[in-house]
Scaffold this motif. Structure first.
Motif, PDB file in Angstrom:
ATOM      1  N   SER A  50       7.635  12.666   9.306  1.00 39.10           N
ATOM      2  CA  SER A  50       7.500  11.622   8.296  1.00 39.10           C
ATOM      3  C   SER A  50       6.850  10.362   8.876  1.00 39.10           C
ATOM      4  N   HIS A  51       7.044  10.095  10.160  1.00 37.83           N
ATOM      5  CA  HIS A  51       6.417   8.946  10.812  1.00 37.83           C
ATOM      6  C   HIS A  51       5.057   9.317  11.389  1.00 37.83           C
ATOM      7  N   PHE A  52       4.894  10.553  11.816  1.00 34.78           N
ATOM      8  CA  PHE A  52       3.601  11.052  12.296  1.00 34.78           C
ATOM      9  C   PHE A  52       2.531  10.893  11.216  1.00 34.78           C
ATOM     10  N   HIS A  53       2.975  10.910   9.996  1.00 33.10           N
ATOM     11  CA  HIS A  53       2.112  10.796   8.829  1.00 33.10           C
ATOM     12  C   HIS A  53       1.313   9.485   8.817  1.00 33.10           C
ATOM     13  N   HIS A  54       1.775   8.445   9.526  1.00 31.39           N
ATOM     14  CA  HIS A  54       1.134   7.126   9.479  1.00 31.39           C
ATOM     15  C   HIS A  54       0.014   6.949  10.499  1.00 31.39           C
ATOM     16  N   LEU A  55      -0.235   7.955  11.320  1.00 30.61           N
ATOM     17  CA  LEU A  55      -1.239   7.821  12.378  1.00 30.61           C
ATOM     18  C   LEU A  55      -2.632   8.114  11.817  1.00 30.61           C
ATOM     19  N   ASP A  56      -3.153   7.151  11.076  1.00 24.47           N
ATOM     20  CA  ASP A  56      -4.411   7.347  10.355  1.00 24.47           C
ATOM     21  C   ASP A  56      -5.624   7.497  11.263  1.00 24.47           C
ATOM     22  N   CYS A  57      -5.548   6.988  12.497  1.00 23.14           N
ATOM     23  CA  CYS A  57      -6.726   6.939  13.376  1.00 23.14           C
ATOM     24  C   CYS A  57      -6.710   8.012  14.457  1.00 23.14           C
ATOM     25  N   LEU A  58      -5.768   8.938  14.394  1.00 25.41           N
ATOM     26  CA  LEU A  58      -5.592   9.917  15.470  1.00 25.41           C
ATOM     27  C   LEU A  58      -6.834  10.795  15.637  1.00 25.41           C
ATOM     28  N   GLN A  59      -7.355  10.845  16.873  1.00 32.07           N
ATOM     29  CA  GLN A  59      -8.513  11.680  17.184  1.00 32.07           C
ATOM     30  C   GLN A  59      -8.227  12.680  18.292  1.00 32.07           C
ATOM     31  N   GLU A  60      -7.223  12.400  19.130  1.00 32.17           N
ATOM     32  CA  GLU A  60      -6.842  13.305  20.211  1.00 32.17           C
ATOM     33  C   GLU A  60      -5.365  13.645  20.089  1.00 32.17           C
ATOM     34  N   LEU A  61      -5.057  14.933  20.079  1.00 32.05           N
ATOM     35  CA  LEU A  61      -3.674  15.386  19.984  1.00 32.05           C
ATOM     36  C   LEU A  61      -3.412  16.405  21.087  1.00 32.05           C
ATOM     37  N   HIS A  62      -2.460  16.078  21.978  1.00 29.63           N
ATOM     38  CA  HIS A  62      -2.092  16.954  23.088  1.00 29.63           C
ATOM     39  C   HIS A  62      -0.621  17.338  22.909  1.00 29.63           C
TER      40      HIS A  62
END
Length: 480
Positions: free
Chosen positions: A262-274
């Protein structure tokens, strides 16, 4: 021996001022800007506290890049600088026309202390070389205060060191006069209760990179999630070794996962996910990827369990079509239909630069399924297929397809399946014969590439040896 250059007049004048403290204190406010970098250095190195404080109060540039000098933070020097800033914040001294705006405590702008930048009235604080993303959200209006303190948080101990403890205490006593920003947050060992205390001092929307590199329980991640949700400008997120307690009920597990997402949902600018060794990922990758608001450029999923539904959704997720780096090392891909991986590679073929499929336990028949898609990845520069079970025929077919990918410079392949279990000398002899055949077949393309095969542990690096089909050297012997 090259003769030393004589000291400049500026250097001589600065050293003279260090010996005459009363004269220095009276002179500093009247000095031209070009004196200040050298004067600050002399006062800093010589621990001339009174002069250092006066230099800070009269600093003529928009940025004071203190972090480049403090690779080993000196508490007394920091306190001297903070005392000088105190008078600026309270208005006890009048600032120069170019008012100090940023105290930079990150280890950047090292050249500032050796090279004079631009006009005397220009701001000196340059953008970091590796800044990847501009802020998409303006800072909150109430956060626009008098002075900005820029730091990098590297939380590797149980508690804060004396340097950060003193800094945060000073910040807390001056609420409303300054704000603390942090571009990079790395957590290696600190308990979540202390992490929370630290984050309460930082403007969370200033954070661009977050790395959690210590073992956390899922319940700990859920406690961290509300802070993560406020880091709305994060472009890189790395989570490592998040595990679920064996005694946790299925209902409680789902509640905690829902809290995090539910909080991960706010990461509008995410480009790298590890995601490395994240034990709750199975059957929940779809929920995470559906939260994305911008296209991913980098996706690393390593040593995780995924379900068929996870991989199927990954292959058609609308926000992965522009991937440049894809790593699925340690993900057992034999549990699913290879068609999903083929569709995924077809989706990203136009942009993919690096593909890591190490230790995915893929066999020859499954690998053949993805060969047509792999041969369309014309931007590929690195391919890693180590620790899979590929026979010579599949490896030869693979090389015949990838050899025409002109940008592909490094290829890592496992020892052919037929040679596994053989005595060392025999397997090396057979591998040399196999590579000899490949070189004859693939010349002249092979001259512009590096192709390596995994063999037995190397006596030099003690890791899996990498056999170069041209020079017969281990990868550890190759210059970086």
């Amino acid at each position: 021996m090259k003769p030393r250059s004589p000291p400049t007049l500026l250097k001589l004048a600065t050293k003279r001022l260090m010996k005459l403290e009363a004269l220095a204190l009276a002179t500093v406010p009247k000095l031209p800007p070009q004196f200040f970098p050298t004067l600050f250095l002399e006062a800093y190195i010589g621990r001339h506290s009174a002069i250092l404080k006066a230099v800070v109060q009269a600093w003529p540039f928009a940025c004071l890049p203190l972090g480049a000098l403090m690779r080993t933070p000196h508490l007394r020097t920091l306190m001297t600088v903070l005392d000088g800033l105190e008078d600026l914040l309270t208005g006890k001294v009048c600032p120069r026309p170019v008012k100090l705006q940023v105290v930079e405590l990150r280890d950047i702008h090292r050249d500032f202390w050796n090279v004079w930048f631009g006009r005397p009235d220009s701001p000196i604080c340059l953008k970091a070389k590796h800044q990847r993303l501009v802020l998409q959200h303006d800072p909150r209006p109430h956060a626009r205060k008098t002075l900005k303190v820029s730091i990098e948080l590297y939380l590797k101990d149980e508690t804060l060191d004396k340097f950060l403890s003193h800094l945060f205490l000073w910040v807390e006593e001056r609420k409303g006069l300054l704000h603390v920003v942090c571009e990079r947050l790395r957590i290696l060992a600190m308990p979540i209760r202390n992490v929370s205390k630290v984050l309460n001092f930082v403007e969370l929307d200033s954070i661009r990179e977050v790395e959690v590199l210590c073992p956390w329980k899922l319940s700990t991640l859920a406690k961290f999630a509300p802070y993560l949700g406020q880091m709305i400008n994060v472009w890189k997120l790395r989570l490592s070794h998040i595990h679920v307690s064996a005694s946790m009920t299925a209902q409680r597990k789902e509640e905690l996962i829902s809290e995090f997402i539910s909080h991960f949902h706010h990461l509008d600018c995410l480009q790298e996910l590890h995601l490395d060794s994240v034990s709750f990922l199975e059957d929940h990758l779809k929920e995470m990827l559906r939260c994305l608001r911008s296209p991913l450029e980098v996706l690393y999923i390593t040593d995780c369990q995924l379900s068929e539904a996870d991989v199927r959704y990954l292959s058609r997720c609308p926000d992965i079509g522009g991937l440049k780096y894809l790593c699925l090392s340690g993900v057992v891909l034999t549990r699913f239909s290879p068609r999903s991986l083929r569709v995924l590679l077809e989706r990203v073929a136009a942009t993919l630069k690096v593909l890591e499929l190490e230790n995915c336990r893929m066999i020859g028949s499954r690998f053949r399924t993805i060969l047509p898609a792999l041969s369309q990845c014309y931007q590929l520069t690195r391919l890693n297929c180590l620790q899979n079970y590929l026979p010579m025929a599949v490896l030869k077919s693979l090389l015949q397809r990838t050899i025409r990918l002109k940008k592909l410079r490094l290829e890592l392949y496992p020892l052919p399946l037929e040679l596994c279990g053989m005595p060392v000398a025999e397997s090396r002899r057979r591998l040399e014969e196999f590579c000899g055949e490949l070189v004859e077949t693939l010349t002249p393309f092979i001259q512009t590439k590096k192709v390596w095969f995994g063999t037995l542990p190397c006596p030099t690096c003690n890791n899996q040896a990498m056999y170069d089909m041209q020079s017969k050297r281990c990868l550890c012997c190759v210059p970086s």
